[in-house]
Design a protein around this motif. Structure first.
Motif, PDB file in Angstrom:
ATOM      1  N   ILE A 258      20.172  32.105  -3.299  1.00 24.79           N
ATOM      2  CA  ILE A 258      22.578  31.108  -3.371  1.00 24.79           C
ATOM      3  C   ILE A 258      22.499  32.077  -2.408  1.00 24.79           C
ATOM      4  O   ILE A 258      23.245  31.434  -1.666  1.00 24.79           O
ATOM      5  CB  ILE A 258      22.733  30.909  -4.516  1.00 24.79           C
ATOM      6  N   MET A 259      22.693  33.417  -2.359  1.00 17.51           N
ATOM      7  CA  MET A 259      23.804  34.416  -1.574  1.00 17.51           C
ATOM      8  C   MET A 259      23.231  34.092  -0.643  1.00 17.51           C
ATOM      9  O   MET A 259      23.814  33.902   0.462  1.00 17.51           O
ATOM     10  CB  MET A 259      23.004  35.677  -1.816  1.00 17.51           C
ATOM     11  N   VAL A 260      21.274  34.281   0.633  1.00 16.92           N
ATOM     12  CA  VAL A 260      21.168  34.004   1.742  1.00 16.92           C
ATOM     13  C   VAL A 260      21.862  32.669   2.543  1.00 16.92           C
ATOM     14  O   VAL A 260      21.929  32.697   3.122  1.00 16.92           O
ATOM     15  CB  VAL A 260      19.903  33.371   1.562  1.00 16.92           C
ATOM     16  N   GLY A 261      21.310  31.351   1.356  1.00 14.25           N
ATOM     17  CA  GLY A 261      22.566  30.390   1.827  1.00 14.25           C
ATOM     18  C   GLY A 261      24.045  30.405   2.082  1.00 14.25           C
ATOM     19  O   GLY A 261      24.283  30.120   3.673  1.00 14.25           O
ATOM     20  N   LEU A 262      24.446  30.836   0.944  1.00 13.01           N
ATOM     21  CA  LEU A 262      25.970  31.332   1.431  1.00 13.01           C
ATOM     22  C   LEU A 262      26.388  32.290   2.688  1.00 13.01           C
ATOM     23  O   LEU A 262      27.286  31.814   2.981  1.00 13.01           O
ATOM     24  CB  LEU A 262      26.301  32.418  -0.115  1.00 13.01           C
ATOM     25  N   LEU A 391      19.109  39.667   4.106  1.00 11.85           N
ATOM     26  CA  LEU A 391      18.748  38.058   4.724  1.00 11.85           C
ATOM     27  C   LEU A 391      19.477  37.054   5.368  1.00 11.85           C
ATOM     28  O   LEU A 391      18.958  36.760   6.666  1.00 11.85           O
ATOM     29  CB  LEU A 391      17.735  38.238   3.558  1.00 11.85           C
ATOM     30  N   GLY A 392      20.406  37.346   4.733  1.00 10.80           N
ATOM     31  CA  GLY A 392      21.396  35.926   4.931  1.00 10.80           C
ATOM     32  C   GLY A 392      21.574  36.192   6.552  1.00 10.80           C
ATOM     33  O   GLY A 392      21.873  35.486   7.585  1.00 10.80           O
ATOM     34  N   ALA A 393      21.938  37.308   6.865  1.00  8.77           N
ATOM     35  CA  ALA A 393      22.933  37.796   8.252  1.00  8.77           C
ATOM     36  C   ALA A 393      21.653  38.168   9.249  1.00  8.77           C
ATOM     37  O   ALA A 393      22.245  37.179  10.518  1.00  8.77           O
ATOM     38  CB  ALA A 393      23.472  38.932   8.126  1.00  8.77           C
TER      39      ALA A 393
END
Length: 450
Positions: A258-262, A391-393
């Motif tokens: 969820i944090m990755v997607g956000l 990772l999201g970044a």
């Protein structure tokens, strides 16, 4: 909505309460300075990549390829960030938030200062961009844990009722760094081209050492967060009874993804707005370099209103609703943005960049800080949040300017970039429907929110 009492240890005297308040303000100021340092570093590089690094480190290629090469080196810093997040996050969950944040500010300060000392391509040839790549990697290695460490520290110090507002100080730190970088660059670009190439571009990087020293001095005297101290007490008691085992991190849970997607929904559009668009205006549209720099400056000033407002709104109406609104606005913004940039009208261009930064780099980021802390349980909060955010970044912001430059080079038009922008904002928008509302959650909880 997951809502519990914070569970802070109560002070037994007025002296204890005064000490807690003093530590809270020290932590707040220190986190603000550290995040300002991190984002000054990255904003300095983003502006330099769009404005001057092509001439300094890649002078023998076409302007489009020089821009592509500059942003390729930009991406190296983001490759290092998840590695730093994993290592320092693990260390921070075991040795403490303060311990890690002292180390990371040293690494970041040294790396940024040394970038300003690299000889140019005409002096040492291929070694110039190689040195830049190495220092970008070490800079990213330290920065990978800096942002999340500050976010965790502020979230664990803040009261549940005002956690969104207090945690937004992290975004204020990023905004302060961007403002400082744009102010310095606005002065530097006034130099004639020869002086800018030879020594002017170095000044912003060399001056960043002052922020690093100030942050380091303050961090040496701050205390660990009440939540982490309580966690350590619980572990000591459990160890005495022979009941504890921290275990490994295991597989990433739902909160992690969820944090990755956000993060993708925020970081990709953010670095397109304040990174690629700056280079697009300066190098492709061939407008005066002061135009995009002025836009970043104005957006940074407005950020001191936008960021705390976004944090306060998330405290009042919830993290999901406010985050979802920002993502939706970014999806709409993407398409008219490049048409307006192509007008070549300075104030239209400035207003366009300011709007994009106001939505992605400021508003949505102000909401994300508290939400990220609340998604995770105390056991591996630092590690999981840091790695998920980085990772999201790297999947969005770290590669966004590079991919946008490649799309522009291949298609020769901006429509593919607008589509790319919309896709990333859409990922954040859709993720909000899968994420729990965590406003007011007890941060002493061991389990993740989902």
């Amino acid at each position: 909505m997951i809502k519990h009492k914070q569970g802070y240890p109560h002070s037994s005297s007025a002296l204890d309460r005064t000490d807690h308040k003093r530590n809270f303000w020290r932590a707040t100021f220190s986190c603000w300075l550290g995040t300002a340092m991190e984002y000054a570093d990255f904003a300095l590089y983003g502006l330099a990549a769009g404005i001057i690094f092509g001439d300094v480190f890649f002078p023998e290629v076409t302007p489009a390829l020089a821009l592509l090469s500059s942003f390729a080196v930009w991406s190296v810093g983001f490759i290092a960030r998840p590695i730093g997040a994993l290592f320092f996050g693990w260390l921070g969950d075991r040795r403490g938030r303060k311990y890690v944040m002292v180390i990371t500010i040293i690494i970041m300060g040294l790396s940024t200062t040394l970038i300003g000392m690299i000889p140019d391509y005409h002096t040492i040839g291929i070694w110039a961009p190689i040195c830049l790549v190495v220092l970008r990697f070490t800079q990213g290695f330290g920065a990978g844990a800096e942002l999340s460490g500050g976010t965790v520290m502020l979230g664990e110090y803040a009261s549940p009722k005002h956690r969104g507002l207090v945690s937004s100080v992290i975004a204020l730190g990023s905004n302060s760094g961007t403002l400082l970088a744009s102010l310095v660059w606005l002065l530097v670009v006034q130099l004639d081209h020869q002086n800018l190439l030879s020594w002017g571009w170095r000044l912003p990087f060399l001056s960043s050492v002052l922020i690093a020293f100030a942050a380091l001095w303050i961090r040496r005297s701050i205390r660990e967060t009440p939540v982490f101290e309580q966690r350590m007490k619980q572990l000591r008691v459990a160890t005495t009874r022979g009941e504890t085992s921290e275990g490994s991190l295991g597989r990433p849970g739902k909160a992690f993804w969820i944090m990755v997607g956000l993060r993708i929904g925020e970081n990709g559009p953010s670095y397109l707005a304040q990174g690629f668009m700056v280079g697009y205006v300066a190098k492709v549209l061939m407008m005066d370099k002061s135009v995009p720099t002025t836009a970043v400056l104005i957006a940074s000033i407005l950020g001191f209103l936008i960021i705390p407002l976004a944090g306060w709104l998330s405290d009042r109406y919830g993290r999901r609703k406010v985050y979802r609104l920002f993502c939706l606005l970014l999806m709409v913004y993407a398409w008219p943005a490049f048409t307006l940039l192509d007008s070549h009208e300075p104030w239209i261009v400035i207003a366009t960049i300011v709007t994009g930064m106001g939505l992605a780099s400021l508003g949505i980021f102000g909401v994300q800080a508290a939400w990220g802390v609340e998604l995770f349980g105390v056991r591996h909060r630092y590690t999981n949040m840091a790695v998920a955010k980085e990772l999201g970044a790297i999947l969005s912001g770290g590669t966004a300017p590079l991919i946008a430059a490649a799309l522009l080079s291949y298609y020769g038009n901006w429509w593919a970039i607008a589509l790319y922008f919309t896709v990333m904002a859409s990922i954040g928008f859709l993720t909000t429907f899968l994420a729990p509302e965590t406003r007011g959650r007890d941060l002493n909880s061991v389990d993740d929110a989902i």
